[in-house]
Design a protein around this motif. Sequence first.
Motif, mmCIF file in Angstrom:
data_model
loop_
_atom_site.group_PDB
_atom_site.id
_atom_site.type_symbol
_atom_site.label_atom_id
_atom_site.label_comp_id
_atom_site.label_asym_id
_atom_site.label_seq_id
_atom_site.Cartn_x
_atom_site.Cartn_y
_atom_site.Cartn_z
ATOM 1 N N ALA A 1 -4.987 -10.563 -4.957
ATOM 2 C CA ALA A 1 -4.527 -11.854 -4.439
ATOM 3 C C ALA A 1 -3.010 -11.890 -4.425
ATOM 4 O O ALA A 1 -2.338 -11.289 -5.278
ATOM 5 N N GLY A 2 -2.473 -12.605 -3.449
ATOM 6 C CA GLY A 2 -1.026 -12.736 -3.336
ATOM 7 C C GLY A 2 -0.618 -12.821 -1.873
ATOM 8 O O GLY A 2 -1.317 -13.436 -1.057
ATOM 9 N N GLU A 3 0.495 -12.182 -1.529
ATOM 10 C CA GLU A 3 0.988 -12.220 -0.151
ATOM 11 C C GLU A 3 -0.005 -11.534 0.781
ATOM 12 O O GLU A 3 -0.491 -10.442 0.502
ATOM 13 N N SER A 4 -0.309 -12.194 1.907
ATOM 14 C CA SER A 4 -1.411 -11.764 2.769
ATOM 15 C C SER A 4 -1.275 -10.327 3.255
ATOM 16 O O SER A 4 -2.259 -9.573 3.290
ATOM 17 N N GLY A 5 -0.074 -9.925 3.656
ATOM 18 C CA GLY A 5 0.110 -8.571 4.149
ATOM 19 C C GLY A 5 -0.156 -7.531 3.076
ATOM 20 O O GLY A 5 -0.789 -6.495 3.333
ATOM 21 N N ARG A 6 0.313 -7.778 1.856
ATOM 22 C CA ARG A 6 0.072 -6.853 0.753
ATOM 23 C C ARG A 6 -1.409 -6.805 0.396
ATOM 24 O O ARG A 6 -1.961 -5.742 0.064
ATOM 25 N N VAL A 7 -2.066 -7.960 0.448
ATOM 26 C CA VAL A 7 -3.494 -8.023 0.133
ATOM 27 C C VAL A 7 -4.290 -7.161 1.101
ATOM 28 O O VAL A 7 -5.165 -6.379 0.700
ATOM 29 N N ARG A 8 -3.992 -7.273 2.395
ATOM 30 C CA ARG A 8 -4.705 -6.468 3.397
ATOM 31 C C ARG A 8 -4.467 -4.981 3.164
ATOM 32 O O ARG A 8 -5.378 -4.156 3.271
ATOM 33 N N GLU A 9 -3.224 -4.632 2.858
ATOM 34 C CA GLU A 9 -2.856 -3.236 2.621
ATOM 35 C C GLU A 9 -3.634 -2.669 1.437
ATOM 36 O O GLU A 9 -4.186 -1.555 1.502
ATOM 37 N N LEU A 10 -3.725 -3.424 0.355
ATOM 38 C CA LEU A 10 -4.414 -2.945 -0.840
ATOM 39 C C LEU A 10 -5.926 -2.931 -0.654
ATOM 40 O O LEU A 10 -6.615 -2.036 -1.152
ATOM 41 N N ARG A 11 -6.435 -3.887 0.072
ATOM 42 C CA ARG A 11 -7.882 -3.871 0.351
ATOM 43 C C ARG A 11 -8.240 -2.617 1.143
ATOM 44 O O ARG A 11 -9.245 -1.950 0.864
ATOM 45 N N ARG A 12 -7.404 -2.292 2.117
ATOM 46 C CA ARG A 12 -7.644 -1.085 2.919
ATOM 47 C C ARG A 12 -7.640 0.154 2.025
ATOM 48 O O ARG A 12 -8.473 1.060 2.179
ATOM 49 N N HIS A 13 -6.726 0.193 1.063
ATOM 50 C CA HIS A 13 -6.671 1.334 0.151
ATOM 51 C C HIS A 13 -7.958 1.460 -0.652
ATOM 52 O O HIS A 13 -8.552 2.556 -0.731
ATOM 53 N N PHE A 14 -8.409 0.367 -1.249
ATOM 54 C CA PHE A 14 -9.602 0.448 -2.102
ATOM 55 C C PHE A 14 -10.860 0.773 -1.293
ATOM 56 O O PHE A 14 -11.698 1.568 -1.731
ATOM 57 N N VAL A 15 -10.977 0.189 -0.103
ATOM 58 C CA VAL A 15 -12.190 0.401 0.695
ATOM 59 C C VAL A 15 -12.167 1.752 1.399
ATOM 60 O O VAL A 15 -13.133 2.523 1.338
ATOM 61 N N GLN A 16 -11.049 2.077 2.077
ATOM 62 C CA GLN A 16 -11.012 3.279 2.903
ATOM 63 C C GLN A 16 -10.595 4.531 2.132
ATOM 64 O O GLN A 16 -11.143 5.609 2.364
ATOM 65 N N GLU A 17 -9.650 4.398 1.209
ATOM 66 C CA GLU A 17 -9.154 5.579 0.507
ATOM 67 C C GLU A 17 -9.939 5.867 -0.775
ATOM 68 O O GLU A 17 -10.143 7.032 -1.117
ATOM 69 N N ARG A 18 -10.373 4.835 -1.457
ATOM 70 C CA ARG A 18 -11.113 5.061 -2.707
ATOM 71 C C ARG A 18 -12.618 4.881 -2.535
ATOM 72 O O ARG A 18 -13.383 5.130 -3.462
ATOM 73 N N GLY A 19 -13.036 4.442 -1.345
ATOM 74 C CA GLY A 19 -14.460 4.351 -1.066
ATOM 75 C C GLY A 19 -15.190 3.226 -1.784
ATOM 76 O O GLY A 19 -16.414 3.281 -1.970
ATOM 77 N N THR A 20 -14.479 2.174 -2.159
ATOM 78 C CA THR A 20 -15.116 1.041 -2.828
ATOM 79 C C THR A 20 -15.943 0.244 -1.828
ATOM 80 O O THR A 20 -15.502 -0.015 -0.703
ATOM 81 N N ASP A 21 -17.141 -0.127 -2.220
ATOM 82 C CA ASP A 21 -18.000 -0.965 -1.379
ATOM 83 C C ASP A 21 -17.256 -2.266 -1.067
ATOM 84 O O ASP A 21 -16.856 -3.006 -1.972
ATOM 85 N N ARG A 22 -17.060 -2.561 0.229
ATOM 86 C CA ARG A 22 -16.291 -3.736 0.613
ATOM 87 C C ARG A 22 -16.907 -5.021 0.071
ATOM 88 O O ARG A 22 -16.209 -6.036 -0.096
ATOM 89 N N ARG A 23 -18.197 -5.018 -0.221
ATOM 90 C CA ARG A 23 -18.839 -6.210 -0.772
ATOM 91 C C ARG A 23 -18.446 -6.449 -2.224
ATOM 92 O O ARG A 23 -18.723 -7.531 -2.776
ATOM 93 N N ARG A 24 -17.800 -5.463 -2.824
ATOM 94 C CA ARG A 24 -17.358 -5.593 -4.210
ATOM 95 C C ARG A 24 -15.843 -5.761 -4.303
ATOM 96 O O ARG A 24 -15.242 -5.508 -5.353
ATOM 97 N N VAL A 25 -15.225 -6.188 -3.201
ATOM 98 C CA VAL A 25 -13.780 -6.425 -3.156
ATOM 99 C C VAL A 25 -13.546 -7.883 -2.765
ATOM 100 O O VAL A 25 -13.934 -8.314 -1.680
ATOM 101 N N THR A 26 -12.925 -8.638 -3.668
ATOM 102 C CA THR A 26 -12.511 -10.012 -3.371
ATOM 103 C C THR A 26 -11.028 -9.996 -3.072
ATOM 104 O O THR A 26 -10.230 -9.484 -3.870
ATOM 105 N N PHE A 27 -10.652 -10.523 -1.929
ATOM 106 C CA PHE A 27 -9.232 -10.516 -1.541
ATOM 107 C C PHE A 27 -8.848 -11.906 -1.047
ATOM 108 O O PHE A 27 -9.574 -12.529 -0.269
#
Length: 278
Positions: free
Chosen positions: A234-260
């Motif tokens: 949570a925080g600034e929208s652009g940073r949030v999107r960037e970090l969500r992309r990292h966890f989902v696409q780079e670390r393979g985290t199930d997107r349903r287990r990511v709250t942003f």
Amino acid sequence: MTTAVAAPFRFFSLRVVRTRRLGPSLVRVTFAGADLAHFHSHGHDQSLSLFLPAQGRTEPVVPIELGDGWWQGWRELPDDVRAVMRSYTLRALRRNPDEIDIDFALHGIGPGAATPPGPASRWAARARAGDPVVLLGPAVADNRAIRFRPPEDTDLVLVWGDETAVPAATAILEALPAGTRARAWLEVPHAGDVQDVAAGPDVEITWLTGGRGALAEIRAARLPRCERPYVWIAGESGRVRELRRHFVQERGTDRRRVTFVGYWRRGLTEEQLRAAGE
């Protein structure tokens, strides 16, 4: 008079009890009022709407007598009358006496500030005991304004927040059940903004100060072995999107287990975000 809006939320008429500077860029404001007997929340990133007096006024003007029609009535008030509305998260709720804490990020006020302060930062920096506010908050403990909801099978909690999300993030970390493994990265502008967090021994917190980027730190992090992580960012929208992309696409985290949650957007005021429908 306090008027119910739409369950599970209602208005609360409150006053400042005390303030405490947490660092160059952060101040904690404690509020109290008889209405808090009806304030209930068990979420540690509970979202709230706070109404502050318009510039030059001593009381926040919100047409709460309109009930469900308050929003339209509030929007139709003149600019120099309408209370300033800002979104915050609950830092703490206490009973006997009933009090709540809200931590304010003082954008534009700390040392080296590059932009002028907004109305909420100006108000928080000058807040004194007795100052009135109106709060739109929960009357029901479990409500849709709580976002941190890890699945029961979670075996690792991962948290990132900037200075606007530090109150929610630290409240979350302090409330984790004993034995819960967690890694957190919290960004604040200055080393003096770093706080003591009463989290358990299985919680590791990395404070990032002076503009150190979280993405590089998190990319380089060796995380504990886990099968079912849960991520809250949570925080600034652009940073949030960037970090969500990292966890989902780079670390393979199930997107349903990511709250942003985007608490703010660089270059835009809350009024502009609201007008854009974000």
